[in-house]
Design a protein around this motif. Structure first.
Motif, PDB file in Angstrom:
ATOM      1  N   SER A 173       0.896  -1.330   0.100  1.00 35.38           N
ATOM      2  CA  SER A 173       0.129  -0.043   0.231  1.00 35.38           C
ATOM      3  C   SER A 173       0.890   1.195  -0.012  1.00 35.38           C
ATOM      4  N   GLY A 174       2.162   1.147   0.054  1.00 44.13           N
ATOM      5  CA  GLY A 174       3.075   2.149  -0.111  1.00 44.13           C
ATOM      6  C   GLY A 174       4.438   1.711   0.402  1.00 44.13           C
ATOM      7  N   HIS A 175       5.468   2.717   0.303  1.00 46.23           N
ATOM      8  CA  HIS A 175       6.883   2.482   0.364  1.00 46.23           C
ATOM      9  C   HIS A 175       7.410   3.750   0.704  1.00 46.23           C
ATOM     10  N   GLY A 176       8.889   3.614   1.210  1.00 45.72           N
ATOM     11  CA  GLY A 176       9.755   4.810   1.456  1.00 45.72           C
ATOM     12  C   GLY A 176      10.121   5.366   0.133  1.00 45.72           C
ATOM     13  N   VAL A 177      10.516   6.710   0.366  1.00 40.42           N
ATOM     14  CA  VAL A 177      11.200   7.284  -0.912  1.00 40.42           C
ATOM     15  C   VAL A 177      12.293   8.184  -0.357  1.00 40.42           C
ATOM     16  N   GLY A 178      13.127   8.611  -1.009  1.00 42.80           N
ATOM     17  CA  GLY A 178      14.364   9.518  -0.776  1.00 42.80           C
ATOM     18  C   GLY A 178      15.275   9.431  -2.080  1.00 42.80           C
ATOM     19  N   LEU A 179      16.405   8.993  -1.931  1.00 37.84           N
ATOM     20  CA  LEU A 179      17.465   9.127  -2.938  1.00 37.84           C
ATOM     21  C   LEU A 179      17.032   8.029  -3.963  1.00 37.84           C
ATOM     22  N   GLU A 180      16.222   7.237  -3.691  1.00 41.58           N
ATOM     23  CA  GLU A 180      15.411   6.039  -4.423  1.00 41.58           C
ATOM     24  C   GLU A 180      13.948   6.131  -4.318  1.00 41.58           C
ATOM     25  N   ILE A 181      13.240   5.830  -5.299  1.00 38.42           N
ATOM     26  CA  ILE A 181      11.712   6.069  -5.232  1.00 38.42           C
ATOM     27  C   ILE A 181      11.347   4.849  -4.871  1.00 38.42           C
ATOM     28  N   ASP A 182      11.885   3.616  -4.441  1.00 36.68           N
ATOM     29  CA  ASP A 182      11.237   2.657  -3.674  1.00 36.68           C
ATOM     30  C   ASP A 182      12.325   2.170  -2.583  1.00 36.68           C
ATOM     31  N   GLU A 183      12.054   2.798  -1.523  1.00 41.53           N
ATOM     32  CA  GLU A 183      12.922   2.591  -0.387  1.00 41.53           C
ATOM     33  C   GLU A 183      12.434   1.826   0.757  1.00 41.53           C
ATOM     34  N   ASP A 184      13.039   1.356   1.726  1.00 39.55           N
ATOM     35  CA  ASP A 184      12.567   0.862   2.835  1.00 39.55           C
ATOM     36  C   ASP A 184      11.663   2.281   3.461  1.00 39.55           C
ATOM     37  N   PRO A 185      10.786   2.205   4.348  1.00 37.34           N
ATOM     38  CA  PRO A 185      10.076   0.838   4.825  1.00 37.34           C
ATOM     39  C   PRO A 185       8.868   0.283   3.648  1.00 37.34           C
ATOM     40  N   ARG A 186       8.493  -0.959   3.682  1.00 39.97           N
ATOM     41  CA  ARG A 186       7.605  -1.145   2.879  1.00 39.97           C
ATOM     42  C   ARG A 186       6.474  -1.219   3.612  1.00 39.97           C
ATOM     43  N   LEU A 187       5.208  -0.717   3.331  1.00 38.98           N
ATOM     44  CA  LEU A 187       3.830  -0.872   3.619  1.00 38.98           C
ATOM     45  C   LEU A 187       3.264  -1.997   3.270  1.00 38.98           C
ATOM     46  N   SER A 188       3.274  -3.244   3.584  1.00 38.45           N
ATOM     47  CA  SER A 188       2.529  -4.520   3.105  1.00 38.45           C
ATOM     48  C   SER A 188       2.228  -5.290   4.260  1.00 38.45           C
ATOM     49  N   PRO A 189       1.429  -6.392   3.568  1.00 41.88           N
ATOM     50  CA  PRO A 189       0.934  -7.319   4.773  1.00 41.88           C
ATOM     51  C   PRO A 189       2.407  -8.134   5.565  1.00 41.88           C
ATOM     52  N   ALA A 190       3.217  -8.645   4.917  1.00 38.29           N
ATOM     53  CA  ALA A 190       4.469  -9.143   5.430  1.00 38.29           C
ATOM     54  C   ALA A 190       5.384  -8.568   5.981  1.00 38.29           C
ATOM     55  N   ALA A 191       5.166  -7.051   5.896  1.00 44.32           N
ATOM     56  CA  ALA A 191       6.386  -6.229   6.267  1.00 44.32           C
ATOM     57  C   ALA A 191       6.604  -6.273   7.726  1.00 44.32           C
ATOM     58  N   MET A 192       7.916  -6.079   8.229  1.00 42.65           N
ATOM     59  CA  MET A 192       8.403  -5.953   9.414  1.00 42.65           C
ATOM     60  C   MET A 192       9.036  -4.734   9.925  1.00 42.65           C
ATOM     61  N   GLY A 193       8.887  -4.444  11.185  1.00 43.75           N
ATOM     62  CA  GLY A 193       9.376  -3.394  11.786  1.00 43.75           C
ATOM     63  C   GLY A 193       8.260  -2.219  11.871  1.00 43.75           C
ATOM     64  N   LYS A 194       8.594  -1.315  12.653  1.00 39.99           N
ATOM     65  CA  LYS A 194       7.700  -0.147  12.889  1.00 39.99           C
ATOM     66  C   LYS A 194       8.019   1.279  12.343  1.00 39.99           C
ATOM     67  N   LEU A 195       7.240   2.203  12.035  1.00 40.76           N
ATOM     68  CA  LEU A 195       7.637   3.595  11.468  1.00 40.76           C
ATOM     69  C   LEU A 195       8.492   4.347  12.556  1.00 40.76           C
ATOM     70  N   ASP A 196       9.032   5.184  11.948  1.00 39.25           N
ATOM     71  CA  ASP A 196       9.857   6.319  12.747  1.00 39.25           C
ATOM     72  C   ASP A 196       9.558   7.623  12.367  1.00 39.25           C
ATOM     73  N   ALA A 197       9.559   8.365  13.333  1.00 36.96           N
ATOM     74  CA  ALA A 197       9.412   9.814  12.947  1.00 36.96           C
ATOM     75  C   ALA A 197      10.351  10.391  11.866  1.00 36.96           C
ATOM     76  N   CYS A 198      10.206  11.357  11.006  1.00 36.51           N
ATOM     77  CA  CYS A 198      10.907  11.783   9.892  1.00 36.51           C
ATOM     78  C   CYS A 198      11.263  10.763   8.771  1.00 36.51           C
ATOM     79  N   VAL A 199      10.333   9.644   8.698  1.00 35.76           N
ATOM     80  CA  VAL A 199      10.407   8.751   7.452  1.00 35.76           C
ATOM     81  C   VAL A 199       9.448   9.268   6.622  1.00 35.76           C
ATOM     82  N   PRO A 200      10.009   9.342   5.258  1.00 37.61           N
ATOM     83  CA  PRO A 200       8.867   9.733   4.167  1.00 37.61           C
ATOM     84  C   PRO A 200       8.433   8.540   3.519  1.00 37.61           C
TER      85      PRO A 200
END
Length: 372
Positions: A301-328
């Motif tokens: 349903s979404g993904h991280g962006v930055g110097l690349e367009i498909d970065e971590d984190p992944r927003l998916s059913p199997a995604a691991m981890g939690k969001l942090d502040a200042c993560v686009p």
């Protein structure tokens, strides 16, 4: 920015030392740019061995004569230019690590081919090679305010380009032509270029994820889905919208649009520090599955962006981890009905705590269902 890049290299040096490697060889271009502010084609970055930044060396290829001299390198970096344009900067950098008596060399195994890894191993002799893993990518995950400022400008450029397109005549024009015009407008407004290949889908192509534009022409009554992004100082954003062409939307178009809009809003509202990535995906996915659209949904349903367009984190059913502040991240649910078309709505946001106002929306083009 040289101090910022030096601090990033120091953090990477500390991580390597904790894992028993006094030197690191970085070859992934986005990672080199993150650590130095530049990424000449084919370059490699050697950090260490040593305890200060004087041991960071950017090894570059010599460009062909028609391309002029080598790219500029920040003053705080050592620089080595290979004598021939067909050399391998990674192999040369590994040889430097051996000459400097590193006790181990960490390499980005996920980026190196088997052939290149073997070539590096052949020059370091008995120097152990260890896996750097995603150490730099982990450092890149949380953006500083300078990086977010670049993303904010990239989003403004993308919004401008999309807004101008909506004011033009669209009926009769092809998906391919509209995509090329959008990319030209991105550059006109100050982008280095598109963040990724622009997607324009009309009629039965609308709403399809990662649709490649064709010569199909825009027709009255079509759904029109546009997904584009700008690259500004290396940083990439993403925005996607769906519109109706020419006439008031049909009832099925309104219903489908309202459903995807509700899903996208649920995903945006779920963004907060400490929230599991899979829970954001669940929030955006649940309204669509409840309405019977589970089959055919994208894997994320979404993904991280930055110097690349498909970065971590992944927003998916199997995604691991939690969001942090200042993560686009992007939030980009959609539904595609084969033969009819569909809806996608895509925003770039920065995760912020509730005390700071919640998620910061970078892409602000209207999400109202417009008839163009």
């Amino acid at each position: 920015m040289s101090e910022v890049h030096a601090a990033r290299r120091a953090r990477l040096r500390d991580r390597c030392a904790a894992n028993g490697a006094a030197a690191a060889l970085v070859t992934r271009p986005a990672n080199i740019r993150y650590l130095t502010g530049t990424a000449p084609a084919g370059a490699a970055l050697l950090i260490g061995p040593g305890h200060d930044d004087t041991d960071a060396t950017l090894v570059r290829l010599r460009p062909p004569p028609e391309d002029g001299g080598p790219d500029e390198v920040p003053d705080d970096l050592r620089s080595t230019v290979l004598p021939a344009p067909d050399g391998d900067a990674a192999v040369a950098a590994a040889d430097l690590a051996r000459e400097r008596h590193a006790d181990a060399l960490a390499v980005e195994e996920h980026h190196l081919t088997v052939t290149r890894h073997r070539a590096i191993a052949s020059v370091v002799d008995t120097l152990p090679l260890v896996d750097l893993g995603g150490a730099v990518e982990q450092l890149r995950l949380i953006k500083d305010e300078h990086e977010i400022a670049n993303l904010r400008i990239a989003a403004e450029i993308a919004d401008q380009a999309l807004g101008e397109l909506l004011e033009s005549i669209l009926v009769g024009r092809t998906e391919r032509h509209l995509a090329l015009e959008l990319e030209r407008r991105l550059v006109d407004h100050g982008a280095e270029g598109p963040a990724f290949r622009t997607s324009v889908g009309t009629g039965p192509h609308s709403g399809a994820p990662r649709h490649v534009p064709t010569d199909r022409r825009v027709e009255e009554g079509d759904f029109l889905t546009v997904r584009l992004g700008a690259r500004y100082r290396g940083y990439r954003c993403e925005v996607g919208r769906t519109f109706v062409i020419g006439t008031a939307p049909a009832a099925w178009q309104v219903d489908l649009y309202d459903l995807v809009f509700a899903a996208q809003r649920a995903g945006r509202e779920a963004l907060a520090p400490g929230v599991a990535c899979r829970d954001v995906d669940r929030a955006a996915r649940q309204p669509l599955t409840a309405a019977g659209h589970e089959e055919g949904l994208a894997q994320w349903s979404g993904h991280g962006v930055g110097l690349e367009i498909d970065e971590d984190p992944r927003l998916s059913p199997a995604a691991m981890g939690k969001l942090d502040a200042c993560v686009p991240v992007t939030v980009e649910p959609g539904v595609h009905l084969p033969g009819r078309g569909g809806v996608r709505i895509d925003d770039t946001l920065v995760v912020r705590p509730v005390a700071d106002g919640g998620p910061e929306l970078l892409t602000i083009t209207t999400k109202e269902l417009l008839a163009l």
